[in-house]
Each structure stands twice: as structure tokens, then as C-alpha cells.
Design a protein around this motif. Structure first.
Motif, PDB file in Angstrom:
ATOM      1  N   LYS A 113       0.815  -1.217   0.000  1.00  0.00           N
ATOM      2  CA  LYS A 113       0.000   0.000   0.000  1.00  0.00           C
ATOM      3  C   LYS A 113       0.853   1.273   0.000  1.00  0.00           C
ATOM      4  CE  LYS A 113      -3.910  -2.036   2.448  1.00  0.00           C
ATOM      5  NZ  LYS A 113      -4.707  -1.996   3.681  1.00  0.00           N
ATOM      6  N   ILE A 114       2.118   1.142   0.422  1.00  0.00           N
ATOM      7  CA  ILE A 114       3.005   2.302   0.522  1.00  0.00           C
ATOM      8  C   ILE A 114       4.279   2.011  -0.281  1.00  0.00           C
ATOM      9  CG2 ILE A 114       4.445   3.653   2.097  1.00  0.00           C
ATOM     10  CD1 ILE A 114       2.422   3.261   4.235  1.00  0.00           C
ATOM     11  N   PRO A 115       4.715   2.970  -1.113  1.00  0.00           N
ATOM     12  CA  PRO A 115       5.979   2.787  -1.837  1.00  0.00           C
ATOM     13  C   PRO A 115       7.160   2.708  -0.871  1.00  0.00           C
ATOM     14  CG  PRO A 115       4.753   4.683  -2.698  1.00  0.00           C
ATOM     15  CD  PRO A 115       4.042   4.211  -1.473  1.00  0.00           C
ATOM     16  N   GLU A 116       8.199   2.045  -1.280  1.00  0.00           N
ATOM     17  CA  GLU A 116       9.345   1.804  -0.403  1.00  0.00           C
ATOM     18  C   GLU A 116      10.000   3.091   0.080  1.00  0.00           C
ATOM     19  OE1 GLU A 116      13.305  -0.953  -0.166  1.00  0.00           O
ATOM     20  OE2 GLU A 116      11.674  -1.474  -1.505  1.00  0.00           O
ATOM     21  N   GLU A 117      10.151   4.093  -0.811  1.00  0.00           N
ATOM     22  CA  GLU A 117      10.796   5.343  -0.386  1.00  0.00           C
ATOM     23  C   GLU A 117       9.962   6.078   0.662  1.00  0.00           C
ATOM     24  OE1 GLU A 117       8.568   5.820  -4.185  1.00  0.00           O
ATOM     25  OE2 GLU A 117      10.305   4.623  -3.678  1.00  0.00           O
ATOM     26  N   ASP A 118       8.635   6.044   0.538  1.00  0.00           N
ATOM     27  CA  ASP A 118       7.771   6.654   1.558  1.00  0.00           C
ATOM     28  C   ASP A 118       7.863   5.877   2.873  1.00  0.00           C
ATOM     29  OD1 ASP A 118       6.975   8.530  -0.291  1.00  0.00           O
ATOM     30  OD2 ASP A 118       5.048   7.562  -0.725  1.00  0.00           O
ATOM     31  N   TYR A 119       7.927   4.564   2.752  1.00  0.00           N
ATOM     32  CA  TYR A 119       8.015   3.713   3.943  1.00  0.00           C
ATOM     33  C   TYR A 119       9.251   4.063   4.760  1.00  0.00           C
ATOM     34  CZ  TYR A 119       9.433  -0.378   6.639  1.00  0.00           C
ATOM     35  OH  TYR A 119       9.875  -1.201   7.637  1.00  0.00           O
ATOM     36  N   HIS A 120      10.401   4.173   4.103  1.00  0.00           N
ATOM     37  CA  HIS A 120      11.644   4.431   4.835  1.00  0.00           C
ATOM     38  C   HIS A 120      11.621   5.818   5.494  1.00  0.00           C
ATOM     39  CE1 HIS A 120      13.632   0.743   3.809  1.00  0.00           C
ATOM     40  NE2 HIS A 120      13.315   0.913   2.526  1.00  0.00           N
ATOM     41  N   GLU A 121      11.085   6.819   4.805  1.00  0.00           N
ATOM     42  CA  GLU A 121      11.010   8.164   5.386  1.00  0.00           C
ATOM     43  C   GLU A 121      10.060   8.197   6.585  1.00  0.00           C
ATOM     44  OE1 GLU A 121      11.397  12.081   6.327  1.00  0.00           O
ATOM     45  OE2 GLU A 121      12.696  10.856   5.084  1.00  0.00           O
ATOM     46  N   LEU A 122       8.884   7.612   6.438  1.00  0.00           N
ATOM     47  CA  LEU A 122       7.920   7.583   7.542  1.00  0.00           C
ATOM     48  C   LEU A 122       8.449   6.771   8.719  1.00  0.00           C
ATOM     49  CD1 LEU A 122       4.566   7.183   5.603  1.00  0.00           C
ATOM     50  CD2 LEU A 122       5.272   9.145   6.985  1.00  0.00           C
ATOM     51  N   ARG A 123       9.082   5.651   8.427  1.00  0.00           N
ATOM     52  CA  ARG A 123       9.621   4.804   9.488  1.00  0.00           C
ATOM     53  C   ARG A 123      10.682   5.555  10.283  1.00  0.00           C
ATOM     54  NH1 ARG A 123      13.522   0.917  10.622  1.00  0.00           N
ATOM     55  NH2 ARG A 123      12.701  -0.849  11.812  1.00  0.00           N
TER      56      ARG A 123
END
Length: 117
Positions: A64-74
Motif C-alpha cells: 500500500k506504501i511505496p518503499e521510499e515513503d516507507y523508509h522516510e515515515l519509518r
């Protein structure tokens, strides 16, 4: 018969007052100290961040979330969680310090009472 009814009602009323006093005691203590609300607010925020991290992980694993967004949010959630955890630890130390000072004051008062008695 009337006296028995009045006695039963008075007994029931007394028990109700005692139960309410017992149940509400922690609330009165927390309000008087003023410590628990700050700690509870920090705890709630920390638990919210942990929940957001779990949801983020689930959303990323399901695509549901692109990998680059995932890493920034995480990264952002981990930083926020670490800051909240540090604040919780500092709050615990402050509360613990206050409790130690209060215990020392009480011990000193007891010692003075024994000397004066």
C-alpha cells in the motif's frame, strides 16, 4: 419494620460511600500530585507512535506504501518514538526523585517525633 428499613438504607448508603471513596482515591491522589496526567499523556503518545509503526509496517508489506515513503515515515516515527521514550524515562526519574525526597522527609519527621516523644 420501619426501623429495620431505615437501618438497612443507612447501611447501604454507608457502604456505597465507602466503596466510592475507595474507587475514587487514586484519582484524587493523581490530581493532587499533578504528576500522572503528564506521564499518561506521554505514554499515550508513545503507544500511538508504536501503533503507527505497526500499521506502517503492515501497509508496506501489503504494498500500500511505496518503499521510499516507507523508509522516510519509518525514520520519522522511530525518531518520535525515541524522543517520547526518553521523555518517559526522564518523567519516571523525576517522579522517582520526588518520591525519594518525600520518603526522606517522612522519615525525618518520624525521627523528630520519636525524639520529641
Amino acid at each position: 419494620m420501619m426501623n429495620e428499613t431505615i437501618a438497612a438504607l443507612l447501611l447501604l448508603f454507608g457502604v456505597t460511600v465507602l466503596v466510592l471513596a475507595y474507587v475514587l482515591q487514586p484519582l484524587r491522589e493523581n490530581r493532587a500530585r499533578g504528576e500522572a496526567p503528564a506521564w499518561l499523556a506521554l505514554q499515550d503518545q508513545y503507544e500511538r507512535v508504536l501503533s503507527m509503526l505497526r500499521d506502517l509496517e503492515t501497509d508496506w508489506r501489503t504494498g500500500k506504501i511505496p518503499e521510499e515513503d516507507y523508509h522516510e515515515l519509518r525514520r520519522r516515527y522511530l525518531e518520535e518514538g525515541a524522543a517520547l521514550l526518553q521523555a518517559l524515562q526522564e518523567e519516571n526519574e523525576t517522579i522517582g526523585g520526588k518520591a525519594r525526597v518525600e520518603a526522606a522527609v517522612q522519615a525525618r519527621r518520624a525521627q523528630l517525633r520519636r525524639k520529641g516523644a
